[in-house]
Design an enzyme around this catalytic site. Sequence first.
Site, PDB file in Angstrom:
ATOM      1  N   HIS A  14      11.408 -29.967 -11.553  1.00 53.76           N
ATOM      2  CA  HIS A  14      10.446 -30.611 -10.633  1.00 53.76           C
ATOM      3  C   HIS A  14       9.106 -29.855 -10.668  1.00 53.76           C
ATOM      4  O   HIS A  14       8.947 -28.823 -10.025  1.00 53.76           O
ATOM      5  CB  HIS A  14      11.017 -30.592  -9.206  1.00 53.76           C
ATOM      6  CG  HIS A  14      10.211 -31.384  -8.222  1.00 53.76           C
ATOM      7  ND1 HIS A  14      10.783 -32.158  -7.253  1.00 53.76           N
ATOM      8  CD2 HIS A  14       8.877 -31.530  -8.048  1.00 53.76           C
ATOM      9  CE1 HIS A  14       9.843 -32.736  -6.526  1.00 53.76           C
ATOM     10  NE2 HIS A  14       8.664 -32.362  -6.991  1.00 53.76           N
ATOM     11  N   LYS A  99      12.229 -42.003 -10.049  1.00 53.74           N
ATOM     12  CA  LYS A  99      11.917 -41.174  -8.889  1.00 53.74           C
ATOM     13  C   LYS A  99      11.559 -42.045  -7.694  1.00 53.74           C
ATOM     14  O   LYS A  99      10.639 -42.867  -7.764  1.00 53.74           O
ATOM     15  CB  LYS A  99      10.739 -40.249  -9.227  1.00 53.74           C
ATOM     16  CG  LYS A  99      10.151 -39.517  -8.038  1.00 53.74           C
ATOM     17  CD  LYS A  99      10.893 -38.235  -7.688  1.00 53.74           C
ATOM     18  CE  LYS A  99      10.404 -37.613  -6.394  1.00 53.74           C
ATOM     19  NZ  LYS A  99       9.934 -36.244  -6.525  1.00 53.74           N
ATOM     20  N   HIS A 174      14.049 -30.727  -3.844  1.00 53.10           N
ATOM     21  CA  HIS A 174      13.559 -29.741  -2.886  1.00 53.10           C
ATOM     22  C   HIS A 174      14.310 -29.835  -1.553  1.00 53.10           C
ATOM     23  O   HIS A 174      13.709 -30.055  -0.495  1.00 53.10           O
ATOM     24  CB  HIS A 174      12.043 -29.832  -2.669  1.00 53.10           C
ATOM     25  CG  HIS A 174      11.463 -31.218  -2.642  1.00 53.10           C
ATOM     26  ND1 HIS A 174      11.902 -32.183  -1.772  1.00 53.10           N
ATOM     27  CD2 HIS A 174      10.492 -31.803  -3.375  1.00 53.10           C
ATOM     28  CE1 HIS A 174      11.211 -33.293  -1.976  1.00 53.10           C
ATOM     29  NE2 HIS A 174      10.360 -33.081  -2.947  1.00 53.10           N
TER      30      HIS A 174
HETATM   31 ZN   LIG Z   1       7.119 -32.678  -5.610  1.00 51.57          ZN
END
Ligand SMILES: [Zn+2]
Length: 344
Positions: A14, A99, A174
Amino acid sequence: MTTDIKIIKPDDWHVHFREDEMLKVVTKYSSRVNRRCIAMPNTSNLITSSDQAVSYKKLIESNSHSKNFEALIPCYLTESLNIDDFTYALQNNIFVGGKLYPTNATTNSQHGVNDIKKIYNIFEILEKENSILLIHGELNRNNIDIFDREKYFIDEELFQIRNTFKDLKIVLEHVSSEYGVDFVNSNNNIAGTITPHHMLLTKDDVFKDKQINPHHYCMPVVKNESDLLSLRRAACFENNKFFIGTDSAPHQAKDKIQHDSLKAGIFSSPCSLELYASIFEEENALENLEKFSSINGPKFYGLDINNDFLTLNKEEMIVPEYTEEGNIKVKNFFAGKKIDWKVS
Ligand SMILES: [Zn+2]
């Protein structure tokens, strides 16, 4: 005493490479320690087609300082995607996955998906092609506290996606909360990436005494000590489902605050691997670093594990205040601080 560690060359799942001059800077630092990086498609022209993916990949790789560096591009999912082109690009490894940005979750996500059910047909294709759904897992609605966006996304959307597409491989990117870690750990076919900053900062480092530190402001926002500890445990010990995703996301220092609004993003590329190493050392888990940095990611993505190596030396490194090249000036994460590891 440990003096150096040799690990399989890492991948970063990422990274925001951005465009133009900034892209050159990010590529330089990301290709410094990684063999492959996922280049996020929320550029100012969103990457939604196979042609765009091919040219963005070429652009990044031609700027790389390392010969076999590879940029992997996911498709920016929208409700108006060209399904034939998308399917073609998955089948020909032009897109590494899709995504999902829920609307207004982060930079350039105003074109994200408002009603996720409307793209369930896309999830079906991803599942059928054994590809990956990458998710910025935050629900941004007026009545949801900024610290609870990940939890709400899991409860209101991810739970249902997981139950509807049981064979779809999902990366919750994340991961920023204990709730997120628990969800990843207790569900099949789901993995998570963890940034260095979510294992180093809590909300006090961003919002304190009515002041905001703009350089620690990112999405998802960092949370409590208990979340930080849970992320450290996940990275260092619950060590099959989590891997590197720095979410290194630069903005020009002068643009970080504009007209009372903050741009979200932390730039950690100049020291990311060194930071991960020091966190694993603090947790007495250095022997697990390689799994997190270089093995779990390719295994989940169904890609080969790299066959070249990299050495981290036990050597002091002070992170410079800024990364400056040409017209670019970006505040570095961990600026001015000492790290005990350095990539040789
Ligand atoms: Zn990002």
